[in-house]
Design an enzyme around this catalytic site. Structure first.
Site, PDB file in Angstrom:
ATOM      1  N   ASP A   5      41.599   8.443  32.882  1.00 43.33           N
ATOM      2  CA  ASP A   5      41.539   7.912  34.242  1.00 43.33           C
ATOM      3  C   ASP A   5      42.853   7.191  34.520  1.00 43.33           C
ATOM      4  O   ASP A   5      43.142   6.164  33.898  1.00 43.33           O
ATOM      5  CB  ASP A   5      40.338   6.963  34.346  1.00 43.33           C
ATOM      6  N   HIS A   6      43.634   7.712  35.450  1.00 40.49           N
ATOM      7  CA  HIS A   6      44.958   7.145  35.707  1.00 40.49           C
ATOM      8  C   HIS A   6      44.882   5.747  36.319  1.00 40.49           C
ATOM      9  O   HIS A   6      45.896   5.042  36.408  1.00 40.49           O
ATOM     10  CB  HIS A   6      45.756   8.076  36.623  1.00 40.49           C
ATOM     11  N   ARG A   7      43.685   5.330  36.735  1.00 42.45           N
ATOM     12  CA  ARG A   7      43.544   3.973  37.270  1.00 42.45           C
ATOM     13  C   ARG A   7      43.589   2.917  36.162  1.00 42.45           C
ATOM     14  O   ARG A   7      43.958   1.775  36.409  1.00 42.45           O
ATOM     15  CB  ARG A   7      42.225   3.840  38.043  1.00 42.45           C
TER      16      ARG A   7
END
Length: 456
Positions: A426-428
């Site tokens: 998850d790039h968040r």
């Protein structure tokens, strides 16, 4: 003789319905208190449901393959007395939600179902005929806790008996083929007309029957050619679809991968198993140990995004999910506090957990709460994948098959055992530096297992 109606109990974890997999009793059978009467599949597991009443089976409410909402009639039992042994105690337990009736799942008849299907009571020759109920009237006797919600039923009468039809698809197929449902003898439980019965009927000279329909419900989308196989999304299959769709909608995922030389990892496994006869360690257990080492160094990936609170939550404990293919679909059983287990304990837990998942005996609680997932898709003979993250987790490590490939070792070409590792994240929760650092550390441990000892 008095009759007692057993309602489908609350199966816990917010579940509001269950699909009938297999009836273990038939109309006319004698049953005892706490005897298992039906096997049902919820969104999380397949469980046996015991009945709290003793007596003789009068009616089975629902056919195999039908979805029943929690709190709706499941089975009717005729008792020899007005108050069968244990009934009063059961009622008190039911009010208190003690869970004694269905151990581990609770007995309260919870909130409304997410959806309701047209249902019927499975009648038999032994079921006494009663007048058809007035519109909106309840067809089930009231209990001490008050009248039950009205349940549509098909009831025997002196007039010609309408066909017992549950599926709207069967009704549509009959209309399309001009088959009079009233002329058919159903081969399903309790005489329910199935699709195969319609397809086997000779429509020559048949007319459409004026069969009283059950309460109106939305017709399903046109399944296409009558020969198409239509499979409804129910139970575990529907939960898988919902969860994966949600993951794709909410998580901005990225996948990175690397090829690694697993020759030394295989040699390490051979050495461990030679030193521990009777206590084998699998490659998956060693890969789980490698994952745990990577998460110790890069805890940012052992996390989830709390969208409502606008924050990232890093978990102290590692609850390791293991993707497991079963006959009922892809499940992800969870090894809780995996970071506290030794390699041998990991191997034993993995073997027991995956076996229980394939047998369908894992309780629902074992299928939730993971913080990171390991997916060995190499067992399917594939090299790589871009898997979907197991929502709400932040990352998933995938492992491809281990095969012989040419590899350069110390400047010389050699044949080595090579696999591909992929990390979907998850790039968040992190950027490429953290994700790449984790995957490189995992790859280094696979290629040089001695680094695992140095990292402890």
């Amino acid at each position: 003789m008095s009759e007692q109606v057993f309602l489908l109990p609350d199966l816990g974890e917010g579940l509001s319905e269950a699909e009938i997999v297999r009836w273990r009793v038939a109309v006319g059978d004698a049953v005892g208190v706490d005897q298992s009467v039906v096997e049902v599949e919820t969104a999380k597991a397949v469980v046996d449901v015991p009945c709290p009443y003793a007596g003789r089976v009068v009616a089975l409410h629902g056919a195999e393959g039908e979805v029943r909402p929690v709190g709706q009639p499941l089975i009717t039992i005729a008792a020899d007395t007005d108050e069968p042994a244990g009934h009063a105690t059961y009622r008190e337990e039911e009010r208190a939600g003690s869970g004694n009736v269905l151990i581990g799942y609770g007995t309260g008849h919870g909130g409304p179902a997410r959806r309701r299907r047209r249902t019927l009571a499975v009648a038999s020759a032994e079921t006494p005929a009663v007048p058809a109920p007035a519109a909106g009237a309840s067809t089930v006797p009231a209990t001490s806790s008050g009248p039950l919600p009205p349940t549509p039923a098909v009831v025997a009468s002196a007039a010609p008996t309408p066909a017992l039809v549950i599926s709207p698809i069967v009704r549509r197929l009959a209309r399309e083929r001009g088959v009079d449902l009233g002329t058919l003898t159903g081969t399903g439980p309790g005489g329910v007309v199935r699709r195969a019965d319609v397809e086997a009927a000779d429509p020559a000279g048949a007319r459409l029957a004026a069969v009283p329909d059950l309460p109106a419900a939305p017709e399903p989308a046109d399944p296409g050619d009558p020969g198409d196989l239509v499979i409804e999304l129910t139970g575990i299959r529907r939960v898988i679809a919902d969860k994966l769709s949600r993951s794709r909608r909410e998580i901005p995922e990225v996948t990175i991968w690397v090829d690694v030389d697993a020759t030394e990892l295989l040699a390490t496994r051979t050495a461990i198993n030679a030193a521990r006869p009777g206590q084998p360690v699998s490659i998956l257990a060693l890969l789980a140990r490698v994952c745990l080492a990577g998460l110790r160094r890069f805890p940012q990936l052992n996390a989830h995004v709390d969208t409502a609170g606008g924050r990232i939550v890093q978990s102290r404990a590692v609850h390791l999910g293991i993707a497991c293919q079963t006959d009922r679909g892809l499940l992800v059983p969870v090894l809780r506090d995996a970071h506290q287990l030794t390699t041998g304990e990991l191997a034993a837990e993995l073997a027991d957990t995956t076996a229980a998942a394939r047998a369908g005996t894992l309780p629902p609680a074992r299928l939730t709460g993971g913080t990171f997932t390991l997916n060995n898709y190499g067992v399917f003979g594939v090299d790589g994948s871009t898997p979907i993250i197991n929502h709400p987790e932040a990352a998933l490590l995938g492992v491809g098959r281990i095969v012989d490939k040419p590899w350069v070792v110390d400047g010389q070409l050699a044949v080595r055992k090579v696999t591909q590792l992929s990390l979907t994240f998850d790039h968040r929760v992190c950027d490429g530096g953290v994700a790449g650092g984790f995957l490189r550390h995992v790859a280094d441990c696979v290629e040089r297992p001695a680094l695992l000892i140095a990292a402890v």
